[in-house]
Design an enzyme around this catalytic site. Structure first.
Site, mmCIF file in Angstrom:
data_model
loop_
_atom_site.group_PDB
_atom_site.id
_atom_site.type_symbol
_atom_site.label_atom_id
_atom_site.label_comp_id
_atom_site.label_asym_id
_atom_site.label_seq_id
_atom_site.Cartn_x
_atom_site.Cartn_y
_atom_site.Cartn_z
ATOM 1 N N ARG A 674 153.189 107.210 50.751
ATOM 2 C CA ARG A 674 154.159 106.524 49.878
ATOM 3 C C ARG A 674 153.366 105.853 48.761
ATOM 4 N NH1 ARG A 674 158.629 103.259 53.220
ATOM 5 N NH2 ARG A 674 156.849 102.003 53.898
ATOM 6 N N ASN A 725 146.817 110.336 62.679
ATOM 7 C CA ASN A 725 147.955 109.496 62.319
ATOM 8 C C ASN A 725 148.375 108.694 63.541
ATOM 9 O OD1 ASN A 725 150.250 108.340 61.264
ATOM 10 N ND2 ASN A 725 151.493 110.194 61.448
ATOM 11 N N ARG A 730 146.197 100.397 62.671
ATOM 12 C CA ARG A 730 146.439 99.114 62.003
ATOM 13 C C ARG A 730 145.541 98.017 62.553
ATOM 14 N NH1 ARG A 730 151.100 96.747 59.754
ATOM 15 N NH2 ARG A 730 152.388 98.501 60.407
ATOM 16 N N ASP A 746 152.839 95.462 55.939
ATOM 17 C CA ASP A 746 153.322 96.807 55.669
ATOM 18 C C ASP A 746 153.267 97.097 54.177
ATOM 19 O OD1 ASP A 746 153.794 97.278 58.313
ATOM 20 O OD2 ASP A 746 155.923 96.775 58.231
ATOM 21 N N ASP A 747 153.248 98.391 53.850
ATOM 22 C CA ASP A 747 153.172 98.742 52.436
ATOM 23 C C ASP A 747 154.477 98.487 51.690
ATOM 24 O OD1 ASP A 747 154.680 100.679 53.597
ATOM 25 O OD2 ASP A 747 153.487 102.387 52.903
ATOM 26 N N ASP A 748 155.561 98.202 52.417
ATOM 27 C CA ASP A 748 156.821 97.882 51.750
ATOM 28 C C ASP A 748 157.242 96.431 51.962
ATOM 29 O OD1 ASP A 748 157.334 98.066 54.420
ATOM 30 O OD2 ASP A 748 159.089 99.354 54.251
ATOM 31 N N GLU A 834 153.554 99.157 68.133
ATOM 32 C CA GLU A 834 152.227 98.557 68.062
ATOM 33 C C GLU A 834 152.308 97.048 67.846
ATOM 34 O OE1 GLU A 834 153.248 98.699 63.822
ATOM 35 O OE2 GLU A 834 153.683 99.905 65.583
ATOM 36 N N ASP A 835 153.341 96.580 67.134
ATOM 37 C CA ASP A 835 153.499 95.143 66.927
ATOM 38 C C ASP A 835 153.884 94.436 68.222
ATOM 39 O OD1 ASP A 835 155.875 96.478 67.011
ATOM 40 O OD2 ASP A 835 156.733 95.557 65.223
ATOM 41 N N ARG A 878 161.833 100.932 71.503
ATOM 42 C CA ARG A 878 161.253 99.596 71.687
ATOM 43 C C ARG A 878 161.711 98.980 73.014
ATOM 44 N NH1 ARG A 878 158.873 98.256 66.792
ATOM 45 N NH2 ARG A 878 158.896 96.004 66.961
#
Length: 921
Positions: A674, A725, A730, A746-748, A834-835, A878
Site C-alpha cells: 500500500r 509475509n 512487527r 499501522d501504515d493507515d 499478533e496484537d 480473534r
C-alpha cells in the site's frame, strides 16, 4: 384673395364640391413618386458605386488604381514620408531590443528569487541546526555537571591479562571439601570484560564418552552448538565443562578409571580448577557415582548430593533432564484454573531400605560420617497422612506401597511408583503434591526428589516438601518459598491445617510462579545448561551477553521528496504540551549497569518473570534468562533531572517528565503493498518531536516501485525486507532499533503529533506496560463457556491494540524468541491476533493491564483502503486466538482496568502566563 383661395382649396374645393376630390388624388400621386425615387437612390446607387470601384481596382494598370493599397516604396517617395518610415523602423528595432532585455531581466529576477528562497530555507535550516546544537551543548553541559557531581568519570576498558598456562602460583586449599570460589576458582581467567567464554570438552575424544546416555549426550551437544558463551579456544576460556552423566551401568567405568581419565584432561592442570563436571539425570534411579571420585577443585553439577560431598556456593544442584530431545507440549499441560482440584494433596511412593547403591559398593555411609543419624519421622508421617485420608474431611490420596515394582532409589529414599504418565495424571488432579525427603538427613538431595519436584511443577501441583534440610535445584538463587511449601518433618501433624488455610489467590500465585520456574529453568536441555552457566556467571559477577537482535536486510530506496505539513497534525485539540525538544536522533544509553546488576537484586532477578519491570527503573532485563539476553538499560532512576521543585511545570515537561533527561523513540511500521497509504503516513510523521528513526517493515515479497520517491521527514527511514509475509515481523527486535521505546503503528493509523508525544511521556513513567490508544477487552461467553474478543465501547478494557502503541524493545525479544512457538504459529495461520498475543505476553509477565491514553477509540485514516480487520472472519478468528492462547498459558493473563490517562490539565483553560504540566495520573 390668394389666401382666401388657398383656404378654399384646402377646405375641399370651390363651387358645387367637385374640386376637393381632384386635389386629394393629385396629392397622393406626388407622395408616392417621392417615396419611389428615394428607394431607387438608396438601393441602386450603392450597388452601382460598389461595382464601379471594384472595376477600377481590378484594372491591369496599377497606376490607374485610385482606392487600392499602395506599397511602402510608393509611400516613401515623398521626403517627409521617408523620414517617418525610418523613424518607424528605428523605433521598431529599439522596441525589439527592449523586449529582449525585459525577458532577460525577468529571467534573472526569477533566478534571484529562487536563490532568495534557497537562502531563506538555508537560514531556517541553519537556525534549526543552531537550535539543535544549543540543545546538545546544553544537554552535554548538564551531563558533565552530573558526572562531576557524582564523581563518575568514564573509564576505558582494562587490558585483559591472560594467566599462565600452568598456573603454578595458584594457592592450594587444605581440603577439596573446603573448596569455595575464593580459594578454588581462578578469577584471573575470567576478567569482567571477558564475555565469560566457556570451553566444552568433546566427550567422544575420551574413553568415558562411550558410557554416556545417548539421548543426554545428543541433547547436550545440540545445546552447546547454539550457546553464545561456548568458545573453541581453550586458552582464553574462563570455565571448562565436562559431561559425565548420565552413564549407562553395563559400560560404566570403575571409579578409579574415571578419576584417572578426569585428571588426564589436557586443561585439568593438576587440580581441575575452573572446571565444571555435569552429571545430568534423565531417570530417578541415577546413581551418585561421583561420590567415590576425587574431583579436586572442579565444580560439580548434579541431582544427588550427600552433605559430605556438597559444597555450598560452589557446587550446583540441577534439575533432571526429562525432555532431552523434545520440546514440552504446552497444550497438554493442564490449565492453572480452577485453583482447587479433586484431591487436596496426593503422594505415591515406597521406601526401600536394602537397595544397593553406588555409595555402598565401596564404603558405607556410616564409615564416612561420624555420629548418629537424627530420628526418622517417616513412620509418624505415614500414620498422620493415613489418618487425614481416613477422616474424609478432604479428598486426599496417599499410597505408601507401589502397585507395581517401584523404581530404584537410594537408601532411605521414597521410590517413585508406576510410569511417568500415570504419575502425571494423578498430579493433574491434585492441588498439592507431597515430596517426602529421604530419612537419611545426610542425603541433602536425590534424583528421586528432583524428579518429583519436576513433575509437580510441570502439571501445576504445588510442591509440599517435607524436610527443611533439603537443597532444592538452584536453591542459592531461587526463592522456592514463592512456588513451594518447605515444611519441617516434625510439623507433619499441622500440614493439613496449613494447606487448608492458604487462600485461592495465594494458591494461584504459587502455581503461576512454579510454572514460570519450570518453563524458564527446568523444561528443556537448553534451559538447564543455560541456567547452570548463568549461576556461575552470576557468582563471579560477569555481565550477561548482549541480546540477540534480528539482522535486517535493508531495501534501497530514493529519498528527497520534501514532506508537507498536515494541518491536522498541528491541531493539538485539548492537549497543550508546551515546549518540546528538537534534538538530532540519538540512541538510548547501553550497558550502564551491567557490572553491578549481578551484585544487586540477585533473588529478584532470578525469581521474577523476564521483563523490564523487575529491574525498573534502572535496567529492564533479566540477566539470567535461558537465552542470557540483555540489550539496553535506561541507566537512570527516579531523579528529578531537569525537573526542579514540584509543580514547576515548564521545566518538568521540558525534561519529558523529569525522571530521565533525554530519550527518543523509534517508529516501527508494518506495511503490505500500500505505497500511497504508506507515503501519506510517513509524511504525517514530519517534524514529530523525539522521533529517532522510522523502521518500515516491508512484509510483501514484491519490492517497492523503483520510481517511488520516499519523503524526507528529517530522520532516517529504513526499509527492511522480511523472509516471509508474517504479522510476527512487527515484533522482531531489529538491530536497527537504537532506542528502548518502540511506537508500533499501522501504515493507515492517523494520530496527531500531540497525541503521540503524550503517549510517549506516559510510557516513560510506566516502561513495563503497553501504552496506546485504541482499547479492547475480553469477555466470558456463558452459553458457550469460552472467551470472546470485543471491540465495542466499554467502561473497561484489557488490551491496547499494537497498531498504535508504545512498548519496550525487550518485549519484542521475548515475543520473538521466548514466547511459546505455538502462539506465533497461530498468528501465521490466521494472519491475525499478533496484537492480542503481545498483550497476553506483557500481562502474563507484569500482572498489570495496559494503559490507554486519550479518549480515542479508533485511529484509521479517512479514505484509506480497507484493512484485514474489516473482513467478516476477523472477529471469529480473534475469538479462537484468545481461547487458544489461554490454553497455552494455562490461564487468562489479561487484566481489566477502568481508567485511562489524560494530562493533568485536560480540558482546563488557563491564562497563557500560567505554566502547565502534564503527568501520569
Amino acid at each position: 384673395e390668394l389666401m382666401s383661395g388657398y383656404t378654399m382649396l384646402r377646405n375641399g374645393g370651390v363651387g358645387n364640391g367637385a374640386q376637393p376630390w381632384v386635389l386629394r388624388w393629385s396629392s397622393r400621386i406626388r407622395l408616392t413618386w417621392l417615396s419611389f425615387t428615394l428607394f431607387i437612390i438608396l438601393v441602386f446607387f450603392p450597388l452601382i458605386a460598389h461595382y464601379y470601384l471594384t472595376t477600377i481596382d481590378d484594372a491591369d494598370d496599377a497606376g490607374k488604381r485610385i482606392f487600392g493599397p499602395r506599397t511602402g516604396n510608393e509611400l516613401c517617395e515623398v521626403k517627409h514620408v521617408q523620414d517617418l518610415c525610418r523613424i518607424r523602423e528605428s523605433v521598431s528595432e529599439e522596441l525589439l531590443q527592449l523586449e529582449a532585455k525585459r525577458q532577460e531581466l525577468n529571467s534573472e529576477i526569477a533566478k534571484l528569487n529562487l536563490k532568495i528562497e534557497a537562502c531563506k530555507k538555508s537560514i531556517e535550516n541553519a537556525k534549526q541546526d543552531l537550535l539543535q546544537l544549543k540543545n546538545v551543548i546544553s544537554q552535554t553541559e548538564h551531563s558533565y555537571k552530573e558526572l562531576m557531581a557524582q564523581n563518575q568519570p568514564k573509564l576505558s576498558l582494562p587490558i585483559r591479562l591472560l594467566p599462565d598456562k600452568d598456573d603454578a602460583t595458584f594457592p592450594l586449599p587444605k581440603s577439596n571439601r573446603n573448596c569455595r570460589l575464593h580459594n578454588c576458582f581462578d578469577y584471573s581467567r575470567c576478567p569482567l570484560t571477558s564475555g565469560f567464554p566457556v570451553y566444552v570438552y568433546n566427550s567422544d575424544d575420551y574413553p568415558f564418552g562411550s558410557s554416556l546416555d545417548p539421548l543426554i549426550k545428543q541433547a547436550f551437544e545440540a545445546t552447546v552448538r547454539t550457546n553464545v558463551y561456548v568458545t573453541e579456544n581453550a586458552n582464553i576460556a574462563c570455565v571448562y565443562i565436562i559431561l559425565l552423566g548420565e552413564m549407562q551401568e553395563p559400560v560404566m567405568p570403575k571409579p578409579t578409571e574415571l578419576e584417572q581419565q578426569l585428571h588426564s584432561l589436557p586443561y585439568w592442570r593438576t587440580d581441575g580448577h575452573n572446571h565444571l563436571i555435569i552429571n545430568l539425570s534423565r531417570k530417578s534411579e541415577t546413581q551418585n557415582f561421583l561420590y567415590n571420585i576425587s574431583t579436586g577443585r572442579a565444580m560439580v553439577a548434579q541431582s544427588t548430593f550427600y552433605d559430605a560431598q556438597y559444597r555450598p556456593g560452589f557446587d550446583i544442584v540441577v534439575s533432571p533432564l526429562v525432555h532431552a530431545m523434545s520440546e514440552p507440549n504446552f497444550l497438554e499441560i493442564p490449565p492453572q484454573v480452577p485453583v482447587k482440584r479433586k484431591y487436596l494433596f496426593s503422594f505415591q511412593g515406597e521406601k526401600i531400605e536394602s537397595l544397593r547403591s553406588s555409595l555402598q559398593e565401596v564404603r558405607s555411609f556410616e564409615e564416612e560420617i561420624e555420629g548418629n543419624a537424627p530420628a526418622d519421622y517417616d513412620d509418624r508421617i505415614i500414620t498422620t497422612l493415613k489418618a487425614v485420608q481416613d477422616s474424609k474431611l478432604d479428598f486426599v490420596l496417599v499410597e505408601f506401597t507401589c502397585k507395581n515394582q517401584p523404581k530404584a532409589s537410594l537408601p532411605t529414599e521414597w521410590a517413585l511408583c508406576g510410569e511417568r504418565d500415570d504419575r502425571l495424571e494423578l498430579l493433574k488432579l491434585s492441588t498439592f503434591a507431597l515430596i517426602i525427603t529421604p530419612g537419611d538427613t545426610h542425603l541433602v538431595i536425590s534424583a528421586g526428589c528432583t524428579m518429583r519436584l519436576f513433575e509437580a511443577l510441570e502439571v501445576g501441583a504445588i510442591p509440599v516438601v517435607l524436610g527443611e534440610q533439603v537443597q532444592l535445584p538452584y536453591n542459592d538463587v531461587i526463592r522456592w518459598n514463592e512456588a513451594a511449601l518447605i515444611i519441617p518433618k516434625p510439623r507433619i501433624t499441622e500440614v493439613h491445617f496449613l494447606l487448608r488455610s492458604i487462600s485461592d489467590n495465594d494458591l494461584l500465585a504459587m502455581r503461576r510462579q512454579g510454572r514460570f520456574l519450570w518453563e524458564t529453568y527446568f523444561s528443556t536441555s537448553d534451559n538447564v545448561f543455560s541456567t547452570v552457566l548463568a549461576i556461575i556467571r552470576t557468582r563471579i559477577q560477569i555481565p550477561a551477553a548482549p541480546i540477540r537482535e534480528e539482522p535486517a536486510v535493508e531495501i534501497p530506496h530514493r529519498s528527497g521528496k520534501a514532506a508537507g505539513t498536515d494541518p491536522n497534525m498541528a491541531d493539538n485539540g485539548d492537549l497543550d504540551l508546551g515546549p518540546v525538544e528538537t534534538e538530532p536522533p540519538y540512541a538510548s544509553p547501553k550497558y550502564l549497569r551491567n557490572f553491578t546488576l549481578t551484585a544487586m537484586d540477585i533473588y529478584r532477578n532470578w525469581n521474577s518473570a523476564p521483563g523490564p519491570f523487575h529491574l525498573f527503573p534502572y535496567t529492564p532485563f533479566d540477566p539470567v534468562l535461558p537465552s542470557e539476553a540483555k540489550f539496553l538499560g535506561s541507566g537512570t532512576g527516579f531523579r528529578p533531572i531537569g525537573g526542579g521543585a514540584g509543580g514547576s511545570g515548564k521545566e518538568f515537561q521540558a525534561a519529558l517528565g523529569g525522571n530521565v533527561p533525554r530519550e527518543q523513540f523509534t517508529v516501527v511500521m508494518l506495511t503490505y503493498e500500500r505505497e500511497e497509504v504508506l507515503m501519506n503516513s510517513l509524511e504525517r510523521l514530519n517534524g514529530l518531536p523525539y522521533l529517532n528513526k522510522v523502521v518500515v517493515v516491508w512484509n510483501s515479497p514484491k519490492l517497492p516501485s523503483e520510481d517511488l520517491l520516499w519523503p524526507d521527514i528529517g530522520v532516517p527511514i529504513m526499509v527492511v525486507r522480511t523472509e516471509k509475509n508474517s504479522l510476527n515481523n512487527r515484533f522482531l527486535p531489529w538491530a536497527e532499533i537504537d532506542t528502548e521505546a518502540i511506537l508500533s503503528i499501522d501504515d493507515d493509523a492517523h494520530l496527531r503529533h500531540d497525541e503521540i508525544m503524550f503517549g510517549f511521556r506516559v510510557w516513560r513513567e510506566a516502561r513495563d506496560r503497553i501504552v496506546g490508544f485504541p482499547g479492547r477487552y475480553h469477555a466470558w461467553d456463558i452459553p458457550h463457556q469460552s472467551w470472546l474478543y470485543n471491540s465495542n465501547y466499554s467502561c473497561e478494557l484489557s488490551m491496547v491494540l499494537t497498531g498504535a502503541a508504545f512498548f519496550h524493545k525487550y518485549y519484542a525479544y521475548l515475543y520473538s524468541y521466548v514466547m511459546p512457538q505455538a502462539i506465533r504459529d497461530m498468528v501465521d495461520e490466521y494472519i491475525n491476533c499478533e496484537d492480542i498475543a503481545m498483550n497476553f505476553l506483557v500481562s502474563h509477565l507484569t500482572r498489570k493491564p495496559p494503559i490507554k491514553v486519550t479518549s480515542r477509540w479508533t485511529f484509521r485514516c479517512p479514505g484509506c483502503p480497507q484493512a484485514l480487520s474489516h473482513d467478516d472472519s476477523h472477529f471469529h478468528e480473534r475469538h479462537k486466538c484468545i481461547n487458544f492462547f489461554v490454553r497455552v498459558y494455562g490461564y487468562m493473563p489479561l487484566l481489566y482496568t477502568q481508567f485511562r490517562v489524560d494530562s493533568v490539565l485536560f480540558k482546563t483553560r488557563l491564562p497563557h502566563d500560567k505554566t502547565k504540566c502534564f503527568k501520569f495520573i
